[in-house]
Design an enzyme around this catalytic site. Structure first.
Site, PDB file in Angstrom:
ATOM      1  CG  ASP A 198     -34.333 -82.949  79.942  1.00  0.00           C
ATOM      2  OD1 ASP A 198     -34.482 -81.905  79.269  1.00  0.00           O
ATOM      3  OD2 ASP A 198     -34.561 -83.009  81.178  1.00  0.00           O
ATOM      4  CG  HIS A 371     -35.300 -80.043  83.373  1.00  0.00           C
ATOM      5  ND1 HIS A 371     -35.852 -80.877  82.429  1.00  0.00           N
ATOM      6  CD2 HIS A 371     -36.287 -79.192  83.756  1.00  0.00           C
ATOM      7  CE1 HIS A 371     -37.118 -80.529  82.230  1.00  0.00           C
ATOM      8  NE2 HIS A 371     -37.406 -79.517  83.026  1.00  0.00           N
TER       9      HIS A 371
HETATM   10 ZN   LIG Z   1     -40.641 -81.284  79.888  1.00  0.00          ZN
HETATM   11 ZN   LIG Z   2     -41.158 -82.423  82.952  1.00  0.00          ZN
END
Ligand SMILES: [Zn+2]
Ligand SMILES: [Zn+2]
Length: 558
Positions: A198, A371
């Protein structure tokens, strides 16, 4: 024979969405005649996509290889990972594997879309392994802004690839469910062929704070509010919702949830045990309203200023159950996703106009990202020690930043591959390369239409939106070609007819003249007549107005 074996000894990883963009994440993993799909998400249209509701990945590659697709595995329940599931399963009903909350959210979506959950679908727990053809897929717990998020490790005949899903490392998660550091380390020790990670926050140095760090700030707001509290956050942020409910309960306040998507999430999260609410704390909004204002907390949607959301409607006094009144405190426990800043600002202005106190800026400390920032991205790389690295989930600059982060951790630059949607990443036991591209792109969804709105329709919509339309109607005698009615002109969004009589009279005159000329030259081909009307008018109107309305000539034969 050897040649054949060589051919099948290759693993293909093919992102169908989420590379070079934020959203509509989806990835195919293929070994020989077996494909599994990880995530099927949506993204939201940008401003030029007029009238488009959502955007989903182009699944052509999967549909063309439908007999090879074994299953759909989902990392977590965010829209950018599950929002296209119903569209994919409608055409390709393969079993779905996801953790309980994720599967619960998917079932809700499928029900709404009238698509049955394919047989064989299964709720899994973090730590479970699923065997699918040549793949062993393992769900590994990670932290994120929705509970039950997982990375997925796929062990294949050429090695193990690890897809992180969306993740952060939260050392003090709200639900006490920690990232499975041990398992990630074990995988690293056994050898990870490729890490697909990510990249959303790849530009952010440092660490993303724990969800728990929000709590004291939320608590302060809840304690200091003189009247009612309204908190807007992402509908799926169960942890944030949990914190608000816990604080409210401790302070003796009651909570109502307003806004369809949040009501849905809360209902599912309660049923499945992901939200812990003291009895009697959540009330229907009608009951909440009877309490003193200081006892009322409303959790709601609209943190992005979405025009149809509950909070936006309240801010313009257009909500059936809740009216903003002076003394209200409205809290945005979210940051604006890039592109949404204006609509958030509009909602904030409107809320102030109605007399509310609004808390919306970053300094309030009532939001943290879900994140990983750079230091956490490094930790993921260092725990798993991948041979190859592929940044995913991000716009190009984020992928590039993530590449630099991986290099800083010692991954050789030649072992880092940056691709785009449709790229075929090919892996063997000791090599990785980009070998081609499959059909990929965006499919626009407008109402019930999936993919029927393309570039031409969008171009028309843009022209209509920006310049308007002028319809010219002429009735012509079929035999003689003589005008027997009109030309009449109807303007929408171009000029106000009553104030533009001179302009339109002259325009009509030009149409008459053009038709007469064409008739003299004996060209009663309607298509030719129409295009000459269009040419003459657009030139004339541009001269006079510097506008380019869509011109729609209609010739009626009588
Ligand atoms: Zn996402
Ligand atoms: Zn997500």
């Amino acid at each position: 024979m050897a040649r054949h074996r060589e051919k099948t000894n290759k693993l293909h990883v093919i992102p169908l969405g989420g590379l070079g963009e934020i959203g509509k994440n989806s990835m195919a993993v293929q070994y020989g005649d077996d494909i599994i799909v990880i995530d099927a998400g949506l993204s939201f249209p940008d401003e030029e996509m007029l009238g488009i509701d959502i955007v989903i990945p182009d699944f052509t590659y999967l549909l063309e290889n439908r007999e090879k697709v074994r299953a759909l595995l989902i990392t977590h329940g965010h829209e950018d990972h599950i929002g296209a599931v119903s569209y994919l399963l409608r055409n390709l009903p393969v079993p779905v594997y996801a953790t309980r909350l994720t599967l619960g959210l998917i079932e809700g979506k499928l029900e709404e879309a009238g698509v049955p959950l394919p047989p064989g679908s299964q709720a899994v727990r973090a730590g479970d392994q699923v065997k699918l053809g040549p793949f062993t897929c393992e769900f590994i717990r990670v932290n994120h802004s929705i509970p039950d998020s997982c990375a997925i490790a796929v062990t294949t005949p050429v090695g193990t690839i690890l897809h992180t899903g969306d993740f952060k490392f939260d050392q003090t998660p709200i639900d006490g469910e920690f990232t499975d550091y041990q398992r990630l380390t074990e995988l690293g020790k056994k050898g990870v062929l490729a890490l697909l990670a990510d990249s959303t926050n790849a530009e952010r140095p440092g660490y993303t704070p724990s969800e728990r760090s929000v709590r004291p700030n939320l608590e302060r707001v809840f304690r200091d509010a003189r009247g009612r509290i309204l908190m807007a956050t992402f509908a799926s942020n169960v942890h944030r919702i949990q914190q608000a409910i816990s604080i409210a309960a401790e302070l003796g306040k009651k909570v109502a949830v307003v806004g369809r998507s949040m009501e849905n999430t809360v209902k599912i999260a309660l049923e499945l045990g992901y939200l812990h609410v003291p009895d009697g704390t959540i009330l229907p909004v009608e009951e909440l309203r009877r309490l003193p204002l200081q006892s009322q907390v409303i959790l709601t949607t609209g943190s992005q200023g979405e025009p149809m959301s509950a909070l936006s409607r309240m801010s313009v006094n257009d909500h059936k159950a809740v009216e903003i009144i002076p003394g209200d405190t409205v809290l945005f426990a979210a940051t604006a996703i890039p592109g949404n800043e204006k609509s958030v600002a509009r909602t904030v202005n409107n809320l102030y106009r109605r007399g509310a106190e609004v808390i919306y800026d970053r300094s309030a400390g009532v939001h943290v990202s879900g994140h990983a920032s750079q230091e956490e991205q490094k930790l993921m790389i260092n725990l798993t020690r991948p041979k190859f690295f592929v940044p995913i989930h991000g716009e190009y600059r984020m992928l590039l930043k993530h590449k630099q982060t991986a290099e800083a951790c010692g991954v050789p630059p030649e072992n880092i591959l940056i691709g785009e949607n449709g790229t075929i990443f090919e892996f063997t036991r000791n090599s990785a390369q980009i070998v081609g591209k499959v059909t990929s792109g965006q499919v626009l969804v407008d109402g019930l239409g999936v993919g029927d709105v393309g570039n031409i329709v969008l171009r028309d919509r843009r022209q209509l939106a920006q310049e308007g339309i002028l319809v010219v109607v002429v009735a012509v005698d079929r035999e003689t070609g003589i005008i027997v009615g009109g030309p009449d002109m109807v303007s929408r969004g171009f000029v106000y007819v009553r104030e533009s009589e001179g302009l339109l009279e002259e325009a009509k005159e030009r149409v008459r003249r053009t038709l007469a000329e064409q008739m003299d030259r004996n060209v009663p081909e309607w298509a030719v007549l129409k295009s000459s009307i269009r040419d003459v008018l657009s030139r004339y109107l541009y001269e006079r107005t510097h506008r380019r309305p869509m011109i729609l000539p209609i010739i009626v034969e009588v």
